[in-house]
Enzyme design. Sequence first.
Site, PDB file in Angstrom:
ATOM      1  N   ALA A 103       0.774  -1.246   0.000  1.00 20.19           N
ATOM      2  CA  ALA A 103       0.000   0.000   0.000  1.00 20.19           C
ATOM      3  C   ALA A 103       0.805   1.296   0.000  1.00 20.19           C
ATOM      4  O   ALA A 103       0.320   2.311  -0.497  1.00 20.19           O
ATOM      5  CB  ALA A 103      -0.952   0.002   1.199  1.00 20.19           C
TER       6      ALA A 103
ATOM      7  N   PRO B 102       3.234   4.422  -0.816  1.00 20.39           N
ATOM      8  CA  PRO B 102       3.010   5.480   0.185  1.00 20.39           C
ATOM      9  C   PRO B 102       1.548   5.841   0.429  1.00 20.39           C
ATOM     10  O   PRO B 102       1.257   6.651   1.289  1.00 20.39           O
ATOM     11  CB  PRO B 102       3.762   6.667  -0.401  1.00 20.39           C
ATOM     12  CG  PRO B 102       3.655   6.468  -1.883  1.00 20.39           C
ATOM     13  CD  PRO B 102       3.737   4.977  -2.100  1.00 20.39           C
TER      14      PRO B 102
ATOM     15  N   SER C 121      -1.060   6.248  -2.336  1.00 22.20           N
ATOM     16  CA  SER C 121      -1.842   6.860  -3.417  1.00 22.20           C
ATOM     17  C   SER C 121      -3.061   6.015  -3.763  1.00 22.20           C
ATOM     18  O   SER C 121      -4.170   6.538  -3.908  1.00 22.20           O
ATOM     19  CB  SER C 121      -0.964   7.076  -4.662  1.00 22.20           C
ATOM     20  OG  SER C 121      -0.445   5.841  -5.129  1.00 22.20           O
ATOM     21  N   LYS C 122      -2.866   4.709  -3.865  1.00 21.26           N
ATOM     22  CA  LYS C 122      -3.981   3.842  -4.261  1.00 21.26           C
ATOM     23  C   LYS C 122      -4.918   3.562  -3.090  1.00 21.26           C
ATOM     24  O   LYS C 122      -6.132   3.455  -3.276  1.00 21.26           O
ATOM     25  CB  LYS C 122      -3.435   2.562  -4.883  1.00 21.26           C
ATOM     26  CG  LYS C 122      -2.620   2.834  -6.150  1.00 21.26           C
ATOM     27  CD  LYS C 122      -1.920   1.600  -6.664  1.00 21.26           C
ATOM     28  CE  LYS C 122      -0.934   1.947  -7.760  1.00 21.26           C
ATOM     29  NZ  LYS C 122       0.233   2.716  -7.238  1.00 21.26           N
TER      30      LYS C 122
ATOM     31  N   GLU D 148       1.700  -3.044   4.260  1.00 18.24           N
ATOM     32  CA  GLU D 148       2.989  -2.588   3.751  1.00 18.24           C
ATOM     33  C   GLU D 148       4.096  -3.371   4.443  1.00 18.24           C
ATOM     34  O   GLU D 148       4.181  -3.391   5.671  1.00 18.24           O
ATOM     35  CB  GLU D 148       3.178  -1.088   3.974  1.00 18.24           C
ATOM     36  CG  GLU D 148       4.520  -0.558   3.517  1.00 18.24           C
ATOM     37  CD  GLU D 148       4.869  -0.940   2.075  1.00 18.24           C
ATOM     38  OE1 GLU D 148       6.005  -1.400   1.848  1.00 18.24           O
ATOM     39  OE2 GLU D 148       4.003  -0.785   1.183  1.00 18.24           O
TER      40      GLU D 148
ATOM     41  N   CYS E 200       4.590  -1.226 -12.280  1.00 19.37           N
ATOM     42  CA  CYS E 200       5.096  -0.082 -13.051  1.00 19.37           C
ATOM     43  C   CYS E 200       6.302  -0.529 -13.868  1.00 19.37           C
ATOM     44  O   CYS E 200       7.285   0.203 -14.008  1.00 19.37           O
ATOM     45  CB  CYS E 200       5.442   1.099 -12.139  1.00 19.37           C
ATOM     46  SG  CYS E 200       6.667   0.721 -10.864  1.00 19.37           S
TER      47      CYS E 200
END
EC number: 2.1.1.178
Length: 480
Positions: free
Chosen positions: A126, A128, A130-131, A149, A247
Amino acid sequence: MAQNSVFFPDEFLAQMREALPAHLSFDAFIAACQRPLRRSIRVNTLKISVEDFLALVSPYRWQLTPVPWCAEGFWIEREDEDALPLGSTAEHLSGLFYIQEASSMLPVTALFAEDNQPERVMDVAAAPGSKTTQIAARMGNRGVILANEFSASRVKVLHANISRCGISNVALTHFDGRVFGAALPESFDAILLDAPCSGEGVVRKDPDALKNWSVASNLEIAATQRELIDSAFHALRPGGMLVYSTCTLNRDENESVCLWLKEQYPQAVEFLPLDSLFPSATEAVTPEGFLHVFPQIFDCEGFFVARMRKTAVIEPLPAPKYKVGNFPFAPLKGRETAQIVAAAQKAGLQWDENLRLWQRDKEIWLFPVEVETMIGKVRFSRIGMRLAEVHNKGYRWQHEAVIALANDANTFALTHTEAEEWYRGRDVYPELAPTSDEVVVTYQGFPLGLAKKIGSRLKNSYPRELVRDGRLFTVHDSAN
């Protein structure tokens, strides 16, 4: 536009030549990788509508271009970028928007496609945030999000972003994501696995991202990704939705991971095509229906997104042998609850039936109701939000609760200058002091924190770790 000097390993270039679809130019791919990345933001609709946000920032002369796959997303260009960091604007400090790369908005859009409305969601990797914050906004702070995390250093940042955005429905965990299939089998309506990856898509932001790149390293990462997606699939209930994203750009970490999962559970994995997720999505769609976003297609970071449904029950994993330990909280009921609710309402704080009061020693917390069935199965780092601390004169309301729960009942508006002083951690001396001894101070109509009146002074309670120095707020701010 200036170009970045990007490091490209020869083997990477050979792999990309092979991976690029026929309709995409290799030269255009290289050129796109060398262009600096466009900045983008996402409006936090838990606090403000997109329409109201655009009206609020219209005096600033920001150039905002809509992101086609996220109604709340915008690419942003600012005249005062060098003079004032985007993160120091009033709207960012008060949680009205999140600075988020446009392509990373895709996975959550896919998770909620076709009016999917999950109540229990897991974000496996999770930080930092954003999602996680995007998911919370789509859920309207309802239900529960288990935000996990693995990196201890990133958990603190994750919580800070959740708090700034006024989110109340998150439970934080700190585990290797491979534990959840056994620990919480068939527990979630939707799961986002934005998997750790080789990061080939981020060279526009980090020109040295490929300095340590190798095929062997990618294959090691892909092996971990297969274990993560297998665990996530076990944690998903039948009928639930799994979105897998990275990514990076190579097939080993993307299509191959998803196809491996389908090979393991051919009767239970249904790939859901993303060709109609947004206008022009077909430009990035693969034969399997995944989105493989090369950077030149939409002028963003490289990204991969796959969406799949679990269509059948699968063989469970062995039950975990660890002990979770005693849960240190107890639910509050009856008179205790009524007393706290009444005191909170007087302070200008309110919440709905999605949250329930719990206590640990002198701490009062609000937990999302949907998390309760998970208690005792995993160890949580943090659940919901800390509402207050009990002291001999009543309750000491906590900053994160004020940011998330404040209504208009007990507020005091600060001027532009006073709000800047507040964020610098300084006491405020308004011309006309409030009538109440304790008030929620606001700027632009949004809560900044709780202040205690001492004579003509408003005592600052802004958390020390959040205090900002230097220049704050936008140059073109016409309001005072």
